[in-house]
Motif scaffolding. Structure first.
Motif, PDB file in Angstrom:
ATOM      1  N   MET B   1       0.840  -1.201   0.000  1.00 38.81           N
ATOM      2  CA  MET B   1       0.000   0.000   0.000  1.00 38.81           C
ATOM      3  C   MET B   1       0.871   1.246   0.000  1.00 38.81           C
ATOM      4  SD  MET B   1      -2.626   1.157   2.979  1.00 38.81           S
ATOM      5  CE  MET B   1      -3.116   2.862   3.008  1.00 38.81           C
ATOM      6  N   VAL B   2       0.403   2.244  -0.707  1.00 39.97           N
ATOM      7  CA  VAL B   2       1.184   3.481  -0.797  1.00 39.97           C
ATOM      8  C   VAL B   2       1.142   4.213   0.528  1.00 39.97           C
ATOM      9  CG1 VAL B   2       1.376   5.678  -1.988  1.00 39.97           C
ATOM     10  CG2 VAL B   2       0.628   3.641  -3.233  1.00 39.97           C
ATOM     11  N   ASP B   3       2.288   4.648   0.962  1.00 38.07           N
ATOM     12  CA  ASP B   3       2.382   5.393   2.215  1.00 38.07           C
ATOM     13  C   ASP B   3       1.862   6.810   1.976  1.00 38.07           C
ATOM     14  OD1 ASP B   3       2.919   6.403   4.612  1.00 38.07           O
ATOM     15  OD2 ASP B   3       5.122   6.248   4.473  1.00 38.07           O
ATOM     16  N   ASP B   4       0.808   7.222   2.729  1.00 37.17           N
ATOM     17  CA  ASP B   4       0.234   8.532   2.469  1.00 37.17           C
ATOM     18  C   ASP B   4       0.483   9.514   3.607  1.00 37.17           C
ATOM     19  OD1 ASP B   4      -1.374   7.396   4.282  1.00 37.17           O
ATOM     20  OD2 ASP B   4      -3.263   7.774   3.225  1.00 37.17           O
ATOM     21  N   THR B   5       1.564   9.299   4.357  1.00 38.92           N
ATOM     22  CA  THR B   5       1.914  10.297   5.373  1.00 38.92           C
ATOM     23  C   THR B   5       2.781  11.388   4.739  1.00 38.92           C
ATOM     24  OG1 THR B   5       3.800   8.964   5.987  1.00 38.92           O
ATOM     25  CG2 THR B   5       1.803   8.699   7.309  1.00 38.92           C
ATOM     26  N   ALA B   6       2.979  12.464   5.465  1.00 41.07           N
ATOM     27  CA  ALA B   6       3.846  13.569   5.055  1.00 41.07           C
ATOM     28  C   ALA B   6       3.418  14.200   3.751  1.00 41.07           C
ATOM     29  CB  ALA B   6       5.306  13.106   4.959  1.00 41.07           C
ATOM     30  N   GLN B   7       2.125  14.251   3.509  1.00 42.14           N
ATOM     31  CA  GLN B   7       1.661  14.881   2.269  1.00 42.14           C
ATOM     32  C   GLN B   7       1.932  16.383   2.261  1.00 42.14           C
ATOM     33  OE1 GLN B   7      -2.420  13.707   1.965  1.00 42.14           O
ATOM     34  NE2 GLN B   7      -1.882  11.852   0.806  1.00 42.14           N
ATOM     35  N   LEU B   8       1.791  16.992   3.439  1.00 41.69           N
ATOM     36  CA  LEU B   8       2.019  18.441   3.516  1.00 41.69           C
ATOM     37  C   LEU B   8       3.455  18.776   3.155  1.00 41.69           C
ATOM     38  CD1 LEU B   8       0.294  20.242   6.488  1.00 41.69           C
ATOM     39  CD2 LEU B   8       0.564  21.004   4.135  1.00 41.69           C
ATOM     40  N   TYR B   9       4.387  17.932   3.625  1.00 40.51           N
ATOM     41  CA  TYR B   9       5.799  18.178   3.291  1.00 40.51           C
ATOM     42  C   TYR B   9       6.030  18.082   1.796  1.00 40.51           C
ATOM     43  CZ  TYR B   9       6.887  17.977   8.218  1.00 40.51           C
ATOM     44  OH  TYR B   9       6.940  18.238   9.542  1.00 40.51           O
ATOM     45  N   THR B  10       5.334  17.129   1.162  1.00 39.86           N
ATOM     46  CA  THR B  10       5.464  16.984  -0.290  1.00 39.86           C
ATOM     47  C   THR B  10       4.965  18.236  -0.996  1.00 39.86           C
ATOM     48  OG1 THR B  10       4.978  14.661   0.072  1.00 39.86           O
ATOM     49  CG2 THR B  10       4.990  15.438  -2.206  1.00 39.86           C
ATOM     50  N   ILE B  11       3.791  18.714  -0.564  1.00 37.83           N
ATOM     51  CA  ILE B  11       3.241  19.935  -1.164  1.00 37.83           C
ATOM     52  C   ILE B  11       4.215  21.094  -0.972  1.00 37.83           C
ATOM     53  CG2 ILE B  11       1.378  21.633  -0.957  1.00 37.83           C
ATOM     54  CD1 ILE B  11      -0.451  19.269  -0.182  1.00 37.83           C
ATOM     55  N   GLU B  12       4.778  21.164   0.228  1.00 35.58           N
ATOM     56  CA  GLU B  12       5.701  22.245   0.533  1.00 35.58           C
ATOM     57  C   GLU B  12       6.936  22.176  -0.350  1.00 35.58           C
ATOM     58  OE1 GLU B  12       6.415  22.731   4.804  1.00 35.58           O
ATOM     59  OE2 GLU B  12       8.373  23.448   4.151  1.00 35.58           O
ATOM     60  N   GLY B  13       7.424  20.968  -0.574  1.00 38.60           N
ATOM     61  CA  GLY B  13       8.579  20.805  -1.444  1.00 38.60           C
ATOM     62  C   GLY B  13       8.291  21.268  -2.853  1.00 38.60           C
ATOM     63  N   VAL B  14       7.125  20.875  -3.354  1.00 35.65           N
ATOM     64  CA  VAL B  14       6.740  21.297  -4.703  1.00 35.65           C
ATOM     65  C   VAL B  14       6.631  22.815  -4.765  1.00 35.65           C
ATOM     66  CG1 VAL B  14       4.891  21.215  -6.403  1.00 35.65           C
ATOM     67  CG2 VAL B  14       5.602  19.134  -5.253  1.00 35.65           C
ATOM     68  N   ALA B  15       5.979  23.401  -3.739  1.00 29.71           N
ATOM     69  CA  ALA B  15       5.799  24.856  -3.722  1.00 29.71           C
ATOM     70  C   ALA B  15       7.141  25.558  -3.686  1.00 29.71           C
ATOM     71  CB  ALA B  15       4.941  25.257  -2.521  1.00 29.71           C
ATOM     72  N   ALA B  16       8.080  25.024  -2.879  1.00 31.78           N
ATOM     73  CA  ALA B  16       9.400  25.669  -2.774  1.00 31.78           C
ATOM     74  C   ALA B  16      10.133  25.608  -4.103  1.00 31.78           C
ATOM     75  CB  ALA B  16      10.220  24.991  -1.677  1.00 31.78           C
ATOM     76  N   GLY B  17      10.051  24.472  -4.795  1.00 36.92           N
ATOM     77  CA  GLY B  17      10.684  24.351  -6.109  1.00 36.92           C
ATOM     78  C   GLY B  17      10.101  25.339  -7.091  1.00 36.92           C
ATOM     79  N   PHE B  18       8.775  25.455  -7.090  1.00 37.15           N
ATOM     80  CA  PHE B  18       8.104  26.389  -7.963  1.00 37.15           C
ATOM     81  C   PHE B  18       8.553  27.820  -7.681  1.00 37.15           C
ATOM     82  CE2 PHE B  18       4.281  29.050  -8.778  1.00 37.15           C
ATOM     83  CZ  PHE B  18       4.249  28.907 -10.149  1.00 37.15           C
ATOM     84  N   LEU B  19       8.662  28.141  -6.389  1.00 34.36           N
ATOM     85  CA  LEU B  19       9.065  29.485  -5.975  1.00 34.36           C
ATOM     86  C   LEU B  19      10.476  29.806  -6.447  1.00 34.36           C
ATOM     87  CD1 LEU B  19       7.494  31.475  -4.175  1.00 34.36           C
ATOM     88  CD2 LEU B  19       9.104  30.893  -2.382  1.00 34.36           C
ATOM     89  N   MET B  20      11.371  28.829  -6.363  1.00 29.11           N
ATOM     90  CA  MET B  20      12.752  29.075  -6.797  1.00 29.11           C
ATOM     91  C   MET B  20      12.812  29.332  -8.296  1.00 29.11           C
ATOM     92  SD  MET B  20      15.234  26.627  -4.578  1.00 29.11           S
ATOM     93  CE  MET B  20      14.253  25.157  -4.477  1.00 29.11           C
ATOM     94  N   ILE B  21      12.059  28.543  -9.057  1.00 27.72           N
ATOM     95  CA  ILE B  21      12.052  28.736 -10.519  1.00 27.72           C
ATOM     96  C   ILE B  21      11.490  30.113 -10.868  1.00 27.72           C
ATOM     97  CG2 ILE B  21      11.017  27.907 -12.667  1.00 27.72           C
ATOM     98  CD1 ILE B  21      11.130  25.092 -11.382  1.00 27.72           C
ATOM     99  N   LEU B  22      10.410  30.482 -10.148  1.00 21.62           N
ATOM    100  CA  LEU B  22       9.771  31.780 -10.399  1.00 21.62           C
ATOM    101  C   LEU B  22      10.738  32.919 -10.078  1.00 21.62           C
ATOM    102  CD1 LEU B  22       6.836  32.336 -11.304  1.00 21.62           C
ATOM    103  CD2 LEU B  22       6.368  33.019  -8.959  1.00 21.62           C
ATOM    104  N   THR B  23      11.483  32.778  -8.985  1.00 16.11           N
ATOM    105  CA  THR B  23      12.443  33.822  -8.604  1.00 16.11           C
ATOM    106  C   THR B  23      13.509  33.983  -9.678  1.00 16.11           C
ATOM    107  OG1 THR B  23      12.104  33.118  -6.333  1.00 16.11           O
ATOM    108  CG2 THR B  23      13.957  34.594  -6.753  1.00 16.11           C
TER     109      THR B  23
END
Lengths: 131, 163
Positions: B1-23
């Motif tokens: 079964m897929v581990d579905d913990t730490a979803q918020l951290y995943t979202i945060e990682g994606v957001a941070a990557g997006f922010l760096m590219i945008l900068t």
């Protein structure tokens, strides 16, 4: 009394950091538009082409038409009057030959930029190879 | 079964990557931002282009001979002038031509007054144009030009605009 919920502090802090970063980026973008405006305005204001044009015209004429006093006076009147009327620039220049030398004095002022130039040619030194 | 913990951290990682590219994108593009009200940069390029075209035409090909611009004026030949300046300002490095137009006026001194004579070009309908000028020494003008026939310096003013 309800206990203060101290979870999610990390997420709140990241929210603060992100909003501050977006604010700083907005500042940089706003600055850049202003920088483009002021630099291009100041370049447009500086009469680079007018001064280069005047210099090239005078240097072209100095050995031919300026040798004849009547033509010199006429051309001088033309340049001074055209510059004053069409560009609002006060120009005066004089070409004279003390001894063997030739001296060209140029003055340009359009109210924002003032330019003065003195050019001397010494044939005696040129022929001896002294510069 | 897929581990579905730490979803918020995943979202945060994606957001941070997006922010760096945008900068990075904003910083790279910030030096060439042109707002719609800001046309000075285009004006600057037009002025340089027009001045260079006139300078090229005013430069003699041989020492002691008049430049092409002076020849066009002393023959009062707006058609040759038009051919040359149109080619000079409209040439692009790749194929095709630019959409620049010009309109020329000659200013001359007549006694204490300044007179003007049109010297060809396109009709100017108050587009956003820049003015470039060049002092030219002309030996003589033909009688039909309406300009005093003497050796004189005239001011060639050219309006340049892009349609």
């Amino acid at each position: 009394m309800a206990k203060l919920n101290d979870e999610g502090q990390w997420i709140i802090m990241m929210g603060f950091i992100v909003s501050i970063a977006i604010f700083i980026m907005a500042l940089i973008v706003a600055e850049s538009a202003l920088v483009g405006k002021t630099t291009s305005e100041s370049v447009l204001e500086f009469p680079k082409n007018d001064i280069q044009d005047l210099r090239s015209e005078l240097f072209d004429r100095r050995w031919s038409d300026f040798q004849d006093p009547a033509a010199y006076g006429n051309l001088q009147n033309d340049i001074i009057n055209l510059s004053l009327n069409r560009k609002g620039a006060v120009i005066s220049f004089s070409y004279y030959q003390p001894g063997d030398d030739s001296v060209l004095l140029i003055h340009y002022n359009n109210g924002l930029t003032e330019y003065n130039d003195m050019y001397t040619e010494r044939p005696s030194e040129l022929s001896r190879g002294v510069f | 079964m897929v581990d579905d913990t730490a979803q918020l951290y995943t979202i945060e990682g994606v957001a941070a990557g997006f922010l760096m590219i945008l900068t990075a994108y904003f910083i790279i593009s910030s030096s060439t931002v042109i707002t719609p009200q800001e046309t000075h940069i285009a004006d600057l390029q037009l002025e340089q282009l027009g001045s260079d075209a006139l300078r090229v035409m005013d430069t003699p090909t041989e020492n002691g001979t008049p430049g092409y611009l002076a020849l066009c004026l002393s023959n009062y030949d707006p058609i040759s002038f038009s051919d040359n300046i149109t080619r000079l300002i409209n040439t692009k490095t790749d194929s095709g031509t630019d959409r620049l137009h010009y309109n020329t006026t000659i200013f001359y001194r007549d006694g204490a007054a300044i007179g003007n004579a049109t010297f060809g070009g396109d009709i100017y309908y108050r587009e956003n144009a820049v003015k470039v000028s060049r002092l030219v020494t002309v030996d003589h003008f033909p009688p039909g030009a309406g300009i005093p026939n003497r050796k004189q310096v005239v001011l060639v003013e050219v309006l340049v605009w892009r349609s």
